[in-house]
Design a protein around this motif. Structure first.
Motif, PDB file in Angstrom:
ATOM      1  N   VAL A   1      66.606  51.124 -15.858  1.00 10.48           N
ATOM      2  CA  VAL A   1      67.823  50.396 -16.215  1.00 10.48           C
ATOM      3  C   VAL A   1      68.909  51.428 -16.506  1.00 10.48           C
ATOM      4  CG1 VAL A   1      68.906  48.787 -17.823  1.00 10.48           C
ATOM      5  CG2 VAL A   1      66.518  48.460 -17.155  1.00 10.48           C
ATOM      6  N   THR A   2      69.925  51.471 -15.647  1.00 10.17           N
ATOM      7  CA  THR A   2      70.957  52.497 -15.768  1.00 10.17           C
ATOM      8  C   THR A   2      72.182  52.031 -16.549  1.00 10.17           C
ATOM      9  OG1 THR A   2      71.870  51.804 -13.633  1.00 10.17           O
ATOM     10  CG2 THR A   2      70.260  53.593 -13.611  1.00 10.17           C
ATOM     11  N   SER A   3      72.374  50.705 -16.653  1.00  8.78           N
ATOM     12  CA  SER A   3      73.582  50.202 -17.313  1.00  8.78           C
ATOM     13  C   SER A   3      73.387  48.739 -17.694  1.00  8.78           C
ATOM     14  CB  SER A   3      74.792  50.355 -16.386  1.00  8.78           C
ATOM     15  OG  SER A   3      75.965  49.833 -16.976  1.00  8.78           O
ATOM     16  N   LEU A   4      74.160  48.290 -18.697  1.00  2.00           N
ATOM     17  CA  LEU A   4      74.115  46.905 -19.176  1.00  2.00           C
ATOM     18  C   LEU A   4      75.528  46.388 -19.374  1.00  2.00           C
ATOM     19  CD1 LEU A   4      71.381  47.214 -21.952  1.00  2.00           C
ATOM     20  CD2 LEU A   4      71.109  45.954 -19.818  1.00  2.00           C
TER      21      LEU A   4
ATOM     22  N   VAL B   1      76.214  55.861 -26.737  1.00  2.63           N
ATOM     23  CA  VAL B   1      76.659  55.540 -28.090  1.00  2.63           C
ATOM     24  C   VAL B   1      77.693  54.428 -27.986  1.00  2.63           C
ATOM     25  CG1 VAL B   1      78.494  57.306 -28.122  1.00  2.63           C
ATOM     26  CG2 VAL B   1      77.504  56.493 -30.278  1.00  2.63           C
ATOM     27  N   ARG B   2      77.601  53.441 -28.891  1.00  4.89           N
ATOM     28  CA  ARG B   2      78.523  52.314 -28.886  1.00  4.89           C
ATOM     29  C   ARG B   2      78.900  51.937 -30.311  1.00  4.89           C
ATOM     30  NH1 ARG B   2      79.031  53.596 -24.451  1.00  4.89           N
ATOM     31  NH2 ARG B   2      78.745  52.405 -22.522  1.00  4.89           N
ATOM     32  N   TRP B   3      80.218  51.729 -30.513  1.00  6.52           N
ATOM     33  CA  TRP B   3      80.708  51.289 -31.810  1.00  6.52           C
ATOM     34  C   TRP B   3      80.548  49.770 -31.922  1.00  6.52           C
ATOM     35  CZ3 TRP B   3      83.708  55.593 -33.949  1.00  6.52           C
ATOM     36  CH2 TRP B   3      83.890  55.474 -35.335  1.00  6.52           C
ATOM     37  N   SER B   4      80.181  49.293 -33.100  1.00 14.11           N
ATOM     38  CA  SER B   4      80.039  47.856 -33.319  1.00 14.11           C
ATOM     39  C   SER B   4      81.383  47.158 -33.181  1.00 14.11           C
ATOM     40  CB  SER B   4      79.472  47.575 -34.719  1.00 14.11           C
ATOM     41  OG  SER B   4      79.629  46.207 -35.064  1.00 14.11           O
ATOM     42  N   PRO B   5      81.433  45.973 -32.532  1.00 10.61           N
ATOM     43  CA  PRO B   5      82.695  45.241 -32.417  1.00 10.61           C
ATOM     44  C   PRO B   5      83.072  44.472 -33.670  1.00 10.61           C
ATOM     45  CG  PRO B   5      80.951  44.037 -31.310  1.00 10.61           C
ATOM     46  CD  PRO B   5      80.336  45.330 -31.782  1.00 10.61           C
ATOM     47  N   VAL B   6      82.163  44.386 -34.659  1.00 12.43           N
ATOM     48  CA  VAL B   6      82.440  43.579 -35.856  1.00 12.43           C
ATOM     49  C   VAL B   6      82.300  44.352 -37.167  1.00 12.43           C
ATOM     50  CG1 VAL B   6      81.891  41.366 -34.801  1.00 12.43           C
ATOM     51  CG2 VAL B   6      80.051  42.722 -35.807  1.00 12.43           C
ATOM     52  N   ARG B   7      81.561  45.454 -37.180  1.00 13.01           N
ATOM     53  CA  ARG B   7      81.384  46.258 -38.382  1.00 13.01           C
ATOM     54  C   ARG B   7      82.054  47.616 -38.191  1.00 13.01           C
ATOM     55  NH1 ARG B   7      77.222  46.382 -41.857  1.00 13.01           N
ATOM     56  NH2 ARG B   7      78.495  48.090 -42.683  1.00 13.01           N
ATOM     57  N   PRO B   8      83.143  47.895 -38.903  1.00  8.22           N
ATOM     58  CA  PRO B   8      83.857  49.165 -38.731  1.00  8.22           C
ATOM     59  C   PRO B   8      83.019  50.403 -39.025  1.00  8.22           C
ATOM     60  CG  PRO B   8      85.212  47.592 -39.941  1.00  8.22           C
ATOM     61  CD  PRO B   8      83.862  46.982 -39.834  1.00  8.22           C
ATOM     62  N   LEU B   9      81.961  50.279 -39.820  1.00 11.41           N
ATOM     63  CA  LEU B   9      81.178  51.439 -40.232  1.00 11.41           C
ATOM     64  C   LEU B   9      79.837  51.536 -39.507  1.00 11.41           C
ATOM     65  CD1 LEU B   9      81.848  51.297 -44.086  1.00 11.41           C
ATOM     66  CD2 LEU B   9      82.861  52.867 -42.440  1.00 11.41           C
ATOM     67  N   VAL B  10      79.628  50.728 -38.473  1.00  8.13           N
ATOM     68  CA  VAL B  10      78.330  50.671 -37.796  1.00  8.13           C
ATOM     69  C   VAL B  10      78.467  51.087 -36.329  1.00  8.13           C
ATOM     70  CG1 VAL B  10      76.534  49.091 -36.958  1.00  8.13           C
ATOM     71  CG2 VAL B  10      77.315  48.947 -39.323  1.00  8.13           C
TER      72      VAL B  10
ATOM     73  N   PRO C   1      62.761  57.117 -22.163  1.00  4.89           N
ATOM     74  CA  PRO C   1      63.984  57.114 -22.971  1.00  4.89           C
ATOM     75  C   PRO C   1      64.760  55.810 -22.820  1.00  4.89           C
ATOM     76  CG  PRO C   1      64.260  58.482 -21.023  1.00  4.89           C
ATOM     77  CD  PRO C   1      62.818  58.101 -21.063  1.00  4.89           C
ATOM     78  N   VAL C   2      65.571  55.529 -23.810  1.00  2.00           N
ATOM     79  CA  VAL C   2      66.522  54.409 -23.750  1.00  2.00           C
ATOM     80  C   VAL C   2      67.824  54.955 -23.181  1.00  2.00           C
ATOM     81  CG1 VAL C   2      67.720  52.623 -25.058  1.00  2.00           C
ATOM     82  CG2 VAL C   2      65.429  53.333 -25.747  1.00  2.00           C
ATOM     83  N   TYR C   3      68.291  54.366 -22.088  1.00  2.00           N
ATOM     84  CA  TYR C   3      69.458  54.891 -21.384  1.00  2.00           C
ATOM     85  C   TYR C   3      70.772  54.209 -21.788  1.00  2.00           C
ATOM     86  CZ  TYR C   3      66.674  57.692 -18.115  1.00  2.00           C
ATOM     87  OH  TYR C   3      65.848  58.633 -17.560  1.00  2.00           O
ATOM     88  N   CYS C   4      70.703  52.958 -22.240  1.00  2.00           N
ATOM     89  CA  CYS C   4      71.954  52.233 -22.492  1.00  2.00           C
ATOM     90  C   CYS C   4      71.774  51.196 -23.592  1.00  2.00           C
ATOM     91  CB  CYS C   4      72.458  51.568 -21.206  1.00  2.00           C
ATOM     92  SG  CYS C   4      71.178  50.695 -20.279  1.00  2.00           S
ATOM     93  N   VAL C   5      72.823  50.982 -24.365  1.00  2.00           N
ATOM     94  CA  VAL C   5      72.881  49.931 -25.383  1.00  2.00           C
ATOM     95  C   VAL C   5      74.255  49.265 -25.298  1.00  2.00           C
ATOM     96  CG1 VAL C   5      71.232  50.913 -27.016  1.00  2.00           C
ATOM     97  CG2 VAL C   5      73.629  51.580 -27.147  1.00  2.00           C
ATOM     98  N   GLU C   6      74.281  47.957 -25.559  1.00  2.00           N
ATOM     99  CA  GLU C   6      75.545  47.227 -25.554  1.00  2.00           C
ATOM    100  C   GLU C   6      75.520  46.140 -26.623  1.00  2.00           C
ATOM    101  OE1 GLU C   6      78.302  47.812 -24.045  1.00  2.00           O
ATOM    102  OE2 GLU C   6      77.628  49.355 -22.625  1.00  2.00           O
ATOM    103  N   PHE C   7      76.509  46.182 -27.533  1.00  4.23           N
ATOM    104  CA  PHE C   7      76.714  45.079 -28.465  1.00  4.23           C
ATOM    105  C   PHE C   7      77.307  43.889 -27.708  1.00  4.23           C
ATOM    106  CE2 PHE C   7      76.791  48.671 -31.447  1.00  4.23           C
ATOM    107  CZ  PHE C   7      76.050  48.164 -32.512  1.00  4.23           C
ATOM    108  N   ASN C   8      77.060  42.690 -28.247  1.00  2.00           N
ATOM    109  CA  ASN C   8      77.638  41.472 -27.688  1.00  2.00           C
ATOM    110  C   ASN C   8      78.834  41.089 -28.550  1.00  2.00           C
ATOM    111  OD1 ASN C   8      78.210  38.773 -26.901  1.00  2.00           O
ATOM    112  ND2 ASN C   8      76.091  38.440 -26.296  1.00  2.00           N
TER     113      ASN C   8
ATOM    114  N   ALA D   1      69.417  46.581 -25.023  1.00  2.00           N
ATOM    115  CA  ALA D   1      69.076  47.983 -24.767  1.00  2.00           C
ATOM    116  C   ALA D   1      68.207  48.052 -23.512  1.00  2.00           C
ATOM    117  CB  ALA D   1      68.345  48.595 -25.959  1.00  2.00           C
ATOM    118  N   GLY D   2      68.517  49.005 -22.612  1.00  3.98           N
ATOM    119  CA  GLY D   2      67.756  49.184 -21.383  1.00  3.98           C
ATOM    120  C   GLY D   2      67.114  50.553 -21.335  1.00  3.98           C
ATOM    121  N   ASP D   3      65.916  50.641 -20.763  1.00  2.00           N
ATOM    122  CA  ASP D   3      65.177  51.902 -20.815  1.00  2.00           C
ATOM    123  C   ASP D   3      64.680  52.342 -19.443  1.00  2.00           C
ATOM    124  OD1 ASP D   3      62.641  50.558 -20.303  1.00  2.00           O
ATOM    125  OD2 ASP D   3      62.691  49.905 -22.390  1.00  2.00           O
ATOM    126  N   ALA D   4      64.048  53.513 -19.432  1.00  2.00           N
ATOM    127  CA  ALA D   4      63.570  54.108 -18.195  1.00  2.00           C
ATOM    128  C   ALA D   4      62.357  53.387 -17.634  1.00  2.00           C
ATOM    129  CB  ALA D   4      63.233  55.578 -18.436  1.00  2.00           C
TER     130      ALA D   4
END
Length: 518
Positions: A137-140, A413-422, A466-473, A482-485
């Motif tokens: 899984v290369t992208s989400l 790396v992805r910043w949370s869309p709802v929590r400024p510190l997460v 390895p985990v290649y990608c993560v995406e918040f909704n 999260a998508g992995d190898a």
């Protein structure tokens, strides 16, 4: 004798004799009347309810007379009231204006959903044919409604990726009878798909970047031929794999979008759709050697200039012209869509390319794989092969924080869309609780709890995957994909700790950035 007998038998009435009953009189004295005959029974009807009824309210009510008496007793000194209001008017308006301008509750919403204190795996999705080919899984990407997740299958670790068959798959998580091993849509692609991105407002459109350098847009509502637009292989097409695509509003056409692509050939290209199904180059940029330090890893191009391979991109949420890119040389670069300096000559491109770099940030110890701008502040995150996450301000070159999350690569790396510190980071390293093997981890960081270690590390994949990608909704904010190898996509339901913004969290982020800067 017979006459005498008749005289003796003549009817005669004698006077009656009365004998008073002492038994009855004694019984009557004790009110114990008894008779051998059934006497008349006297009855009396008695209601169990009150003979009279009266309504009573459960709330306190006043009679009209009482209200009238009360009103007559109250006397308002309107002159004094007016004088008081005039004295406090300026102070009240000042405080109201201060509250109106305050950002203390920005992004804060009342959550009526039952709180959950644990992180749960809701779905473990995969496509068996892709796993049989050992595709990764290369992208989400989540669609505009937040109900559909798309993943691209390809390879990030070698192999003949230019001609190997790969796939784009989608699952509708709101669909009844969801089969995690059977995607709702499968698109066969003749080249490895390196990245995907749903259209921001049209849920059926997906853009993808291929290992061959080509861009394709699929319409998932078309069952026969889902290909809607494509670049084809022209002189404008990327000559290296496309590692990220993004949709941008078209400044010239209302309610239209253009497609941005980045590649390790050093080009950042903006495409517009044409009626004949082609994606035509609208404008472009190139990151070249003269804009970055000499220590960066450079790539010699055929026309004699030297380019820097671009691996990732993220746009500022405060200035639509500003974006950050990560490059193979380990640097993060602040760029501008408004740049006018020419970048390359003799490229054969149909439009002149410009040099977008405005600022170079302190490097990682290896290539940068991912960058993410904060939705809440003028900050961004970067990660790469050195296992570190850098927290940067857009205004200074040195990182505010450098966090060592892994000894091996960090891929996303992805910043949370709802929590400024997460924020979340995907790694290729973690320790299994049952044995000594490596696992792919998703690290959830909360600066409110610690600025040095993750608040939670989720075990995504067993074995050396390895985990290649993560995406918040951003729509269904409790979901993280999260998508992995190993070819699996796991959808996690986050606990309320990671989804509910505190009332002063934005101030805490501002304070954190200020303290580190000072």
């Amino acid at each position: 004798p017979r006459a005498l007998l008749a005289a003796m038998l003549t009817d005669r009435t004698a006077a009656g004799a009365e004998v008073e009953s002492l038994w009855r009189s004694s019984r009557s004295a004790r009110c114990e009347a008894k008779s051998c005959q059934t006497g008349k029974i006297s009855t009396t009807e008695t209601a169990v309810q009150s003979h009279t009824s009266r309504d009573a309210g459960v709330q306190t009510e006043q009679s009209k007379d009482a209200v009238r008496d009360f009103q007559q007793e109250v006397q308002v000194d309107y002159a004094s009231l007016l004088s008081f209001l005039q004295r406090v008017e300026a102070a009240v308006i000042k405080e109201l204006n201060k509250n109106w301008r305050s950002h203390a509750f920005d992004g804060f919403e009342v959550n009526w959903i039952d709180q959950s204190e644990t992180v749960l795996c809701l779905h473990n999705l995969s496509y068996p044919e892709a796993r049989d080919q050992n595709l990764q899984v290369t992208s989400l990407s989540w669609n505009a409604t937040g109900s559909v997740v798309a993943c691209s299958y390809g390879r990030l670790d070698g192999g003949d990726r230019s001609t190997e068959k790969s796939y784009v798959c989608t699952w509708n998580l709101d669909r009844r009878g969801l089969n995690p091993q059977r995607p709702d849509l499968v698109v066969d692609v003749p080249s490895s798909v390196m990245c995907v991105a749903f259209h921001p407002s049209q849920p059926a459109l997906i853009a993808g970047g291929l290992f061959s350098g080509e861009l394709v847009v699929w319409d998932t509502s078309r069952t026969e031929d889902p290909v809607l637009w494509r670049t084809g292989m022209t002189s404008d097409t990327h000559t290296d794999p496309v590692y990220q695509v993004a949709w941008l509003p078209d400044a010239k056409r209302r309610n239209h979008h253009q497609l941005l692509s980045v590649s390790t050939d050093g080009k950042i290209l903006l495409w517009r759709e044409e009626r004949d199904g082609r994606l035509a180059l609208a404008e472009g940029f190139a990151v070249v050697a003269q804009q970055v330090p000499h220590s960066a890893q450079l790539k010699k191009l055929a026309w004699g200039d030297v380019a820097v391979g671009v691996t990732s991109l993220s746009f500022s949420h405060f200035d639509p012209r500003v974006f950050v890119v990560g490059v193979e040389g380990g640097y993060s670069l602040k760029c501008s869509m408004a740049a006018e300096t020419p970048a390359l000559h003799r490229t054969g491109s149909s439009v002149p390319l410009r040099a977008p770099v405005e600022l170079t940030f302190s490097p990682h110890g290896g290539p940068v794989y991912s960058v993410s701008c904060s939705p809440f502040h003028n900050l961004f995150l970067s990660c790469g092969t050195d296992g570190r996450v850098h927290l940067h301000s857009m205004l200074q070159t040195q990182p505010l924080l450098s966090l060592q999350l892994a000894k091996k690569y960090l891929f996303c790396v992805r910043w949370s869309p709802v929590r400024p510190l997460v924020f979340a980071a995907a790694s290729g390293e973690g320790n299994c609780n049952k044995c000594s093997c490596l696992t792919g981890d998703v690290h959830l960081f909360d600066f409110q709890k610690s600025s040095q270690k993750p608040a939670l590390s989720i075990k995504q994949a067993m074995g050396d995957h390895p985990v290649y990608c993560v995406e918040f909704n951003s729509k269904q904010t409790r979901l993280l994909a999260a998508g992995d190898a190993a070819g699996a996509v796991r959808v996690w339901q986050l606990s309320s700790d990671f989804t509910e913004q505190g009332p002063r969290e934005l101030n805490q982020l501002e304070q954190l950035a200020s303290e580190i800067t000072d």
